[in-house]
Design an enzyme around this catalytic site. Structure first.
Site, PDB file in Angstrom:
ATOM      1  N   TRP A 166       0.831  -1.216   0.000  1.00 22.50           N
ATOM      2  CA  TRP A 166       0.000   0.000   0.000  1.00 22.50           C
ATOM      3  C   TRP A 166       0.852   1.246   0.000  1.00 22.50           C
ATOM      4  CZ3 TRP A 166      -4.574  -0.400  -1.811  1.00 22.50           C
ATOM      5  CH2 TRP A 166      -5.269  -1.610  -1.691  1.00 22.50           C
TER       6      TRP A 166
ATOM      7  N   ASP B  26      -2.109   6.456   6.319  1.00 24.58           N
ATOM      8  CA  ASP B  26      -3.178   5.599   5.803  1.00 24.58           C
ATOM      9  C   ASP B  26      -3.505   4.586   6.898  1.00 24.58           C
ATOM     10  OD1 ASP B  26      -4.810   3.769   4.564  1.00 24.58           O
ATOM     11  OD2 ASP B  26      -3.485   3.393   2.851  1.00 24.58           O
TER      12      ASP B  26
ATOM     13  N   LYS C 142     -13.031  -1.697   5.869  1.00 25.15           N
ATOM     14  CA  LYS C 142     -12.407  -2.594   6.850  1.00 25.15           C
ATOM     15  C   LYS C 142     -13.153  -2.441   8.178  1.00 25.15           C
ATOM     16  CE  LYS C 142      -9.344  -3.220   3.436  1.00 25.15           C
ATOM     17  NZ  LYS C 142      -8.195  -2.521   2.997  1.00 25.15           N
TER      18      LYS C 142
HETATM   19  C1  LIG Z   1      -7.778  -1.789   1.750  1.00 24.88           C
HETATM   20  C2  LIG Z   1      -6.740  -0.714   1.781  1.00 24.88           C
HETATM   21  C3  LIG Z   1      -6.788   0.385   0.900  1.00 24.88           C
HETATM   22  C4  LIG Z   1      -7.950   0.411  -0.039  1.00 24.88           C
HETATM   23  O1  LIG Z   1      -7.908   1.079  -1.168  1.00 24.88           O
HETATM   24  P1  LIG Z   1      -9.201   1.109  -2.111  1.00 24.88           P
HETATM   25  O2  LIG Z   1      -8.775   2.061  -3.134  1.00 24.88           O
HETATM   26  O3  LIG Z   1     -10.330   1.609  -1.247  1.00 24.88           O
HETATM   27  O4  LIG Z   1      -9.445  -0.275  -2.608  1.00 24.88           O
HETATM   28  C5  LIG Z   1      -5.820   1.384   1.027  1.00 24.88           C
HETATM   29  N1  LIG Z   1      -4.839   1.293   1.956  1.00 24.88           N
HETATM   30  C6  LIG Z   1      -4.785   0.246   2.817  1.00 24.88           C
HETATM   31  C7  LIG Z   1      -3.735   0.209   3.858  1.00 24.88           C
HETATM   32  C8  LIG Z   1      -5.720  -0.780   2.740  1.00 24.88           C
HETATM   33  O5  LIG Z   1      -5.691  -1.799   3.587  1.00 24.88           O
END
Ligand SMILES: *Cc1c(COP(=O)(O)O)cnc(C)c1O
Length: 363
Positions: A108, A178, A202
């Site tokens: 991420w 995030d 989540k």
């Molecule tokens: C699930 C998640 C995302 C999600 O991104 P989307 O664009 O909403 O699919 C972003 N950052 C983290 C850390 C996540 O776990």
């Protein structure tokens, strides 16, 4: 397998919801939470006082649970985490010609970096790549820049199972985080951060919107070309400037009520720590599994592990699924196995999982 078996959803997201919330939800789809109008929350207009109350209630619950000071705004924005990767860079990058600092601790953060690079220079503070995401580099090895526009981190790397279990000290530069996979999992010191964001799918329930908690003084740096819907300032005067995803916001309101009923974020943190240590203890003691993240950096939310003999991975996922335990395959980029233990996962779910993992080898 019998129909008596309970189902537990270990997916990373959309994720398991509390059972009592699901029951209440079913009731409210059929009836109406708005007795005066008798209109369902699926149909209610977003400009009605009823729905504006729903928004105010959710924001109020978040402010109360997270103890968000008055100097921070809480925005509910359309879109998910990845859209926020762009939005935050567009809103904040122009604070410094040097661009922004980013921690690279997993999938991420890498996606957040790639998106930010569209808007300005990005510098990596520290990277977990060379350790194969088994730990976050020591503080002494970080390269922080005091003139960065902001410093970005992902508190819990959902795919790699690597977490900052304490917020890092980055000096005066605003820390942007995030928290999509760990907001509401534990109490926070909001003052440690300049901006916190979390997509809703989540710990907040259904997919569809993103919570942004932003310190007042960070606003006002967006270039004039920013799309109005991505500009944080658009949400200050009108909390729902576009038609929002009303049902997901309604559901998140129910979930925040549930978190309060459970005893708030301290109780959540305790519950989550118990679940995580049960599972890691089992994996560490097992001759069949390995959890390779160094204990200090292990996620309490997403437990990532492998079979010592990975050829059985698919068979194990099928075996668990046939016993009502869903979503245990690792992220498609990472592979292996992953058990996501969000707030809604009961201890019983983890006990059932451990029994089942044991059973696979005994069978
Ligand atoms: C699930 C998640 C995302 C999600 O991104 P989307 O664009 O909403 O699919 C972003 N950052 C983290 C850390 C996540 O776990």
């Amino acid at each position: 397998m019998t129909s008596m078996n309970k189902t537990f959803n270990f997916s990373a997201g959309p994720a398991m919801l509390p059972k009592s919330v699901m029951q209440r939800w079913q009731q409210l789809v059929a009836e109406s939470p708005f007795p005066c109008s008798n209109i369902s929350f699926m149909e209610i207009g977003h400009r009605t006082p009823e729905f504006q109350n729903v928004v105010a209630k959710l924001v109020g619950n978040l402010r109360e649970l997270l103890q968000v000071p008055e100097s921070y705004h809480i925005l509910l924005m359309p879109g998910g985490g990845r859209m926020q990767f762009a939005a935050l860079a567009m809103n904040l990058m122009a604070r410094s010609p040097q661009g922004a600092d980013y921690f690279e601790t997993g999938l991420w953060s890498q996606q957040a970096i790639a998106e930010a690079e569209r808007f300005g220079p990005v510098h990596t503070v520290a990277s977990a790549v060379s350790s194969h995401y088994t730990h976050i580099p020591e503080r002494a090895d970080w390269v922080l820049r005091s003139d960065a526009a902001y410093c970005h981190m992902v508190s819990n790397e959902t795919a790699h199972g690597l977490a900052f279990n304490k917020s890092p000290k980055v000096g005066e530069v605003p820390l942007v985080v995030d928290m999509t996979s760990d907001l509401l999992a534990r109490p926070l010191k909001i003052n440690d951060y300049g901006l916190i964001y979390a997509a809703s799918q989540k710990n907040l329930g259904a997919t569809g919107f993103t919570v942004v908690i932003v310190r007042e003084d960070l606003l006002g740096h967006a270039p004039k070309t920013i799309p109005s819907q991505l500009d944080y300032q658009t949400y200050l005067t009108d909390p729902t400037p576009v038609t929002p995803v009303t049902f997901a916001i309604y559901l998140a309101g129910l979930i925040t009520e549930w978190v309060k009923d459970q005893g708030g974020l301290k109780a959540m943190a305790k519950h989550n720590a118990v679940k995580a240590s049960m599972l890691y203890d089992f994996l560490d003691a097992s001759e069949h599994f390995v959890a390779s993240v160094v204990p200090e950096y292990r996620s309490h939310t997403n437990v990532v592990f492998q079979l010592k003999n990975p050829t059985h991975t698919q068979a194990l996922v099928a075996f668990t699924k046939a016993r009502g335990l869903h979503g245990l395959a690792g992220h498609r980029v990472v592979g292996g196995l992953r058990a996501s233990l969000y707030n809604a996962m009961p201890i019983e779910g983890v006990e059932t999982l451990i029994d089942c993992l044991q059973c696979f080898f005994d069978a």
